[in-house]
Design an enzyme around this catalytic site. Structure first.
Site, PDB file in Angstrom:
ATOM      1  N   LYS A  11       0.856  -1.202   0.000  1.00 52.71           N
ATOM      2  CA  LYS A  11       0.000   0.000   0.000  1.00 52.71           C
ATOM      3  C   LYS A  11       0.879   1.234   0.000  1.00 52.71           C
ATOM      4  O   LYS A  11       2.039   1.191   0.433  1.00 52.71           O
ATOM      5  CB  LYS A  11      -0.935   0.009   1.213  1.00 52.71           C
ATOM      6  N   PRO A  95       9.916  -4.145  -0.596  1.00 50.39           N
ATOM      7  CA  PRO A  95      11.001  -3.826   0.337  1.00 50.39           C
ATOM      8  C   PRO A  95      10.464  -3.617   1.749  1.00 50.39           C
ATOM      9  O   PRO A  95       9.337  -3.133   1.911  1.00 50.39           O
ATOM     10  CB  PRO A  95      11.604  -2.535  -0.227  1.00 50.39           C
ATOM     11  N   ALA A  98       9.905   0.192   4.799  1.00 51.05           N
ATOM     12  CA  ALA A  98       9.706   1.059   3.642  1.00 51.05           C
ATOM     13  C   ALA A  98       8.478   1.954   3.760  1.00 51.05           C
ATOM     14  O   ALA A  98       8.358   2.933   3.040  1.00 51.05           O
ATOM     15  CB  ALA A  98       9.574   0.191   2.385  1.00 51.05           C
ATOM     16  N   GLY A 103       4.846  -6.295   5.638  1.00 56.21           N
ATOM     17  CA  GLY A 103       4.537  -7.304   6.657  1.00 56.21           C
ATOM     18  C   GLY A 103       3.036  -7.420   6.876  1.00 56.21           C
ATOM     19  O   GLY A 103       2.493  -8.520   7.036  1.00 56.21           O
ATOM     20  N   SER A 104       2.359  -6.283   6.836  1.00 59.63           N
ATOM     21  CA  SER A 104       0.901  -6.273   7.010  1.00 59.63           C
ATOM     22  C   SER A 104       0.218  -6.955   5.831  1.00 59.63           C
ATOM     23  O   SER A 104      -0.774  -7.674   6.005  1.00 59.63           O
ATOM     24  CB  SER A 104       0.388  -4.832   7.107  1.00 59.63           C
ATOM     25  N   ASP A 137      -2.088  -1.670  10.031  1.00 65.57           N
ATOM     26  CA  ASP A 137      -2.318  -1.608   8.583  1.00 65.57           C
ATOM     27  C   ASP A 137      -2.922  -2.900   8.023  1.00 65.57           C
ATOM     28  O   ASP A 137      -3.266  -2.954   6.836  1.00 65.57           O
ATOM     29  CB  ASP A 137      -0.989  -1.348   7.846  1.00 65.57           C
TER      30      ASP A 137
HETATM   31  O1  C5P Z   1       0.032  -1.404  14.885  1.00 61.70           O
HETATM   32  P1  C5P Z   1       1.482  -1.503  14.568  1.00 61.70           P
HETATM   33  O2  C5P Z   1       2.150  -2.653  15.282  1.00 61.70           O
HETATM   34  O3  C5P Z   1       1.780  -1.483  13.120  1.00 61.70           O
HETATM   35  O4  C5P Z   1       2.137  -0.180  15.144  1.00 61.70           O
HETATM   36  C1  C5P Z   1       3.508  -0.058  15.377  1.00 61.70           C
HETATM   37  C2  C5P Z   1       3.747   1.087  16.338  1.00 61.70           C
HETATM   38  O5  C5P Z   1       3.440   2.339  15.705  1.00 61.70           O
HETATM   39  C3  C5P Z   1       2.860   1.058  17.569  1.00 61.70           C
HETATM   40  O6  C5P Z   1       3.451   0.319  18.605  1.00 61.70           O
HETATM   41  C4  C5P Z   1       2.750   2.527  17.936  1.00 61.70           C
HETATM   42  O7  C5P Z   1       3.919   2.951  18.612  1.00 61.70           O
HETATM   43  C5  C5P Z   1       2.765   3.211  16.597  1.00 61.70           C
HETATM   44  N1  C5P Z   1       1.407   3.496  16.071  1.00 61.70           N
HETATM   45  C6  C5P Z   1       0.675   4.526  16.654  1.00 61.70           C
HETATM   46  N2  C5P Z   1      -0.566   4.830  16.134  1.00 61.70           N
HETATM   47  C7  C5P Z   1      -1.061   4.170  15.079  1.00 61.70           C
HETATM   48  C8  C5P Z   1      -0.323   3.123  14.472  1.00 61.70           C
HETATM   49  C9  C5P Z   1       0.924   2.820  15.007  1.00 61.70           C
HETATM   50  O8  C5P Z   1       1.110   5.161  17.613  1.00 61.70           O
HETATM   51  N3  C5P Z   1      -2.249   4.519  14.582  1.00 61.70           N
END
Ligand code: C5P
Length: 283
Positions: A11, A95, A98, A103-104, A137
């Protein structure tokens, strides 16, 4: 043993706005997200005899640490199925580190694959809900297409996506930590918010030039303080991009081109730079 292979598409964020920090530590965002056809290839086998996850990408964990494996574990719990092992194999093309949601995308593809292989026990909405427990994501990657993402990324409204066009993506050697960028943003007193509603309006009109003019990502100035992100965007603009932006928390920047031949001619001119170059179209 039942097996399926499917594509896991990356995405890009056409806009990415961060509104406020929440009590749960996440941040409320508003982002227009678009699937592109830069894809990993995911093989999933149920009743494989054992649980395994292999990935051919450098610096990407296999086994239980991989988001795809976590998605498989979460699916089995939610769907209340008991396969005799699940084997996942990931051929990496997207990649990593990025901002492309690689991963999502893999995790979402595993959820869709398992739902198919297990006889569709869950709805798409339920897959998105499981996805949210794996990563912010993942729900968008389950849905695909184009959407306005709100909440922490899991509240999705499908919208009309980008008109036909092509993208050139530049992946520099540096990368960013997503939590560190959110923390840096929290320390800032003023944020230049992108015009997400304006972007949605341009997309609803099918206005490519207008959409290119509405690109915006609150993380770009933050990463640009330490790394030459804006300079990469300028390179894309110099070779004919209608607009250019960093995606997600970086470090990939993408340029929008009217068609694939314009994108390919830009790629020729970008040869020899200190970055990897990819082309893509809407996925
Ligand atoms: O949800 P995900 O594991 O991808 O998020 C990684 C990190 O990014 C979270 O631990 C958080 O610190 C931050 N994050 C956030 N707000 C979001 C998405 C991610 O603070 N909406």
């Amino acid at each position: 043993m039942k097996e399926i292979t499917l594509r896991a598409c990356a995405k890009i964020n056409l806009t990415l706005d961060v509104l406020q920090k929440r009590a749960d530590g996440y941040h409320d965002i508003r982002s227009v997200m678009q699937t592109i056809d830069l894809c990993d290839e995911i093989g999933v086998t149920v009743d494989a005899g054992q649980w395994s996850c292999s990935c051919d990408g450098a610096n990407i964990p296999g086994g239980e640490e991989n988001l795809a494996m976590r998605a498989a574990r979460a699916f089995v719990r939610a769907a209340d199925v008991a396969p005799n092992g699940i084997a996942i194999s990931i051929k990496k093309r997207i990649p990593s580190q990025a901002g492309l949601g690689g991963g999502s995308a893999d995790a979402a593809a595993v959820l869709r694959a398992l739902n198919t292989l297990c006889g569709e026990p869950l709805t798409t909405e339920q897959l998105m809900e499981i996805g949210a427990s794996v990563g912010s994501d993942v729900p968008f990657c389950v849905l695909g297409g184009a959407a306005l993402a709100e909440g922490r990324g899991e509240v999705l409204t499908p919208i009309r996506g980008m008109p036909d066009c092509a993208y050139v993506l530049l992946k520099p050697a540096f990368s960013a930590s997503t939590p560190a960028l959110y923390a840096a943003l929290d320390r800032q007193s003023a944020i230049d918010h992108p015009d997400t509603d304006g972007m949605i309006e341009m997309l609803s009109r099918g206005d490519l030039q207008g959409a290119a003019g509405k690109l915006g990502n609150v993380f770009q100035p933050v990463l640009n303080a330490d790394h030459p992100v804006d300079a990469l965007c300028e390179k894309l603009l110099r070779v004919g991009a209608l607009g250019a932006l960093m995606t997600g928390s970086g470090s990939v920047v993408f340029g929008i081109f009217p068609n694939l031949s314009a994108a390919e001619s830009a790629v020729q001119q970008l040869r020899g730079g200190d970055f990897e170059v990819y082309t893509a179209q809407n996925g």
